[in-house]
Write a protein that holds these residues in place. Structure first.
Motif, PDB file in Angstrom:
ATOM      1  N   HIS A  35       2.816   0.376   9.274  1.00 31.59           N
ATOM      2  CA  HIS A  35       3.183   0.777   7.909  1.00 31.59           C
ATOM      3  C   HIS A  35       3.709  -0.434   7.136  1.00 31.59           C
ATOM      4  O   HIS A  35       3.277  -0.709   6.011  1.00 31.59           O
ATOM      5  CB  HIS A  35       4.237   1.883   8.021  1.00 31.59           C
ATOM      6  CG  HIS A  35       4.898   2.281   6.759  1.00 31.59           C
ATOM      7  ND1 HIS A  35       5.933   1.563   6.205  1.00 31.59           N
ATOM      8  CD2 HIS A  35       4.687   3.341   5.949  1.00 31.59           C
ATOM      9  CE1 HIS A  35       6.340   2.166   5.100  1.00 31.59           C
ATOM     10  NE2 HIS A  35       5.602   3.249   4.921  1.00 31.59           N
ATOM     11  N   ASP A  36       4.640  -1.156   7.726  1.00 32.09           N
ATOM     12  CA  ASP A  36       5.262  -2.290   7.057  1.00 32.09           C
ATOM     13  C   ASP A  36       4.272  -3.420   6.794  1.00 32.09           C
ATOM     14  O   ASP A  36       4.336  -4.071   5.744  1.00 32.09           O
ATOM     15  CB  ASP A  36       6.451  -2.798   7.866  1.00 32.09           C
ATOM     16  CG  ASP A  36       7.602  -1.803   7.905  1.00 32.09           C
ATOM     17  OD1 ASP A  36       7.594  -0.825   7.122  1.00 32.09           O
ATOM     18  OD2 ASP A  36       8.502  -1.997   8.753  1.00 32.09           O
ATOM     19  N   VAL A  37       3.361  -3.673   7.718  1.00 35.30           N
ATOM     20  CA  VAL A  37       2.357  -4.716   7.519  1.00 35.30           C
ATOM     21  C   VAL A  37       1.419  -4.337   6.377  1.00 35.30           C
ATOM     22  O   VAL A  37       1.059  -5.175   5.553  1.00 35.30           O
ATOM     23  CB  VAL A  37       1.574  -4.994   8.813  1.00 35.30           C
ATOM     24  CG1 VAL A  37       0.369  -5.887   8.546  1.00 35.30           C
ATOM     25  CG2 VAL A  37       2.477  -5.636   9.847  1.00 35.30           C
ATOM     26  N   ILE A  38       1.035  -3.086   6.301  1.00 41.05           N
ATOM     27  CA  ILE A  38       0.164  -2.651   5.216  1.00 41.05           C
ATOM     28  C   ILE A  38       0.855  -2.880   3.870  1.00 41.05           C
ATOM     29  O   ILE A  38       0.245  -3.394   2.932  1.00 41.05           O
ATOM     30  CB  ILE A  38      -0.222  -1.168   5.381  1.00 41.05           C
ATOM     31  CG1 ILE A  38      -1.115  -1.003   6.606  1.00 41.05           C
ATOM     32  CG2 ILE A  38      -0.938  -0.654   4.133  1.00 41.05           C
ATOM     33  CD1 ILE A  38      -1.315   0.440   7.023  1.00 41.05           C
ATOM     34  N   LEU A  39       2.115  -2.530   3.773  1.00 42.55           N
ATOM     35  CA  LEU A  39       2.842  -2.682   2.510  1.00 42.55           C
ATOM     36  C   LEU A  39       3.130  -4.130   2.148  1.00 42.55           C
ATOM     37  O   LEU A  39       3.070  -4.503   0.980  1.00 42.55           O
ATOM     38  CB  LEU A  39       4.164  -1.907   2.558  1.00 42.55           C
ATOM     39  CG  LEU A  39       4.049  -0.396   2.510  1.00 42.55           C
ATOM     40  CD1 LEU A  39       5.428   0.239   2.623  1.00 42.55           C
ATOM     41  CD2 LEU A  39       3.360   0.058   1.231  1.00 42.55           C
ATOM     42  N   ALA A  40       3.445  -4.960   3.130  1.00 41.34           N
ATOM     43  CA  ALA A  40       3.866  -6.332   2.856  1.00 41.34           C
ATOM     44  C   ALA A  40       2.751  -7.366   3.022  1.00 41.34           C
ATOM     45  O   ALA A  40       2.860  -8.471   2.496  1.00 41.34           O
ATOM     46  CB  ALA A  40       5.036  -6.694   3.771  1.00 41.34           C
ATOM     47  N   GLU A  77       3.315   6.381  -0.434  1.00 42.47           N
ATOM     48  CA  GLU A  77       3.803   6.775   0.888  1.00 42.47           C
ATOM     49  C   GLU A  77       2.955   7.858   1.540  1.00 42.47           C
ATOM     50  O   GLU A  77       2.727   7.822   2.749  1.00 42.47           O
ATOM     51  CB  GLU A  77       5.267   7.224   0.782  1.00 42.47           C
ATOM     52  CG  GLU A  77       5.975   7.307   2.105  1.00 42.47           C
ATOM     53  CD  GLU A  77       6.085   5.983   2.824  1.00 42.47           C
ATOM     54  OE1 GLU A  77       6.041   6.014   4.083  1.00 42.47           O
ATOM     55  OE2 GLU A  77       6.209   4.923   2.189  1.00 42.47           O
ATOM     56  N   ASN A  78       2.451   8.802   0.751  1.00 36.80           N
ATOM     57  CA  ASN A  78       1.641   9.868   1.343  1.00 36.80           C
ATOM     58  C   ASN A  78       0.343   9.339   1.959  1.00 36.80           C
ATOM     59  O   ASN A  78      -0.192   9.955   2.855  1.00 36.80           O
ATOM     60  CB  ASN A  78       1.352  10.975   0.325  1.00 36.80           C
ATOM     61  CG  ASN A  78       0.474  10.522  -0.819  1.00 36.80           C
ATOM     62  OD1 ASN A  78       0.557   9.366  -1.258  1.00 36.80           O
ATOM     63  ND2 ASN A  78      -0.355  11.399  -1.312  1.00 36.80           N
ATOM     64  N   GLU A  79      -0.154   8.205   1.520  1.00 31.86           N
ATOM     65  CA  GLU A  79      -1.343   7.610   2.134  1.00 31.86           C
ATOM     66  C   GLU A  79      -1.009   6.832   3.390  1.00 31.86           C
ATOM     67  O   GLU A  79      -1.890   6.484   4.160  1.00 31.86           O
ATOM     68  CB  GLU A  79      -2.066   6.697   1.144  1.00 31.86           C
ATOM     69  CG  GLU A  79      -2.785   7.434   0.059  1.00 31.86           C
ATOM     70  CD  GLU A  79      -3.635   6.523  -0.791  1.00 31.86           C
ATOM     71  OE1 GLU A  79      -4.262   5.597  -0.228  1.00 31.86           O
ATOM     72  OE2 GLU A  79      -3.680   6.732  -2.002  1.00 31.86           O
TER      73      GLU A  79
END
Length: 84
Positions: A63-68, A80-82
């Motif tokens: 999750h964190d890698v996808i966002l950052a 967030e729902n995705e």
């Protein structure tokens, strides 16, 4: 674990979300260009399917890698729902 492997983990996590149509569309739009249509890898990024490095990551880490983003992988500001 290298930066590229972590990027793979993130994309594979998105690919796993592709069980739903919206997840498949998101993967095609954001990931397939580098990681391939079936997550088997491409010229610009390694395979996500059957990746040992992904299995070693928690959902939160992915999750964190996808966002950052990480290394050569850009950040994806997904709702967030995705990411669930």
């Amino acid at each position: 674990m290298g930066r590229l492997n972590i990027g793979l983990v993130a994309v594979l996590w998105i690919a796993a979300a592709a069980a739903e149509d919206s997840g498949e569309q998101s993967y095609r739009q954001k990931c397939a260009g580098c990681h391939g249509d079936n997550a088997a890898g491409g010229d610009r990024a390694p395979a996500l399917a059957n990746s040992r490095s992904l299995r070693d990551r928690s959902e939160r880490q992915i999750h964190d890698v996808i966002l950052a983003g990480r290394g050569g992988m850009p950040a994806f500001a997904l709702p967030e729902n995705e990411l669930q």
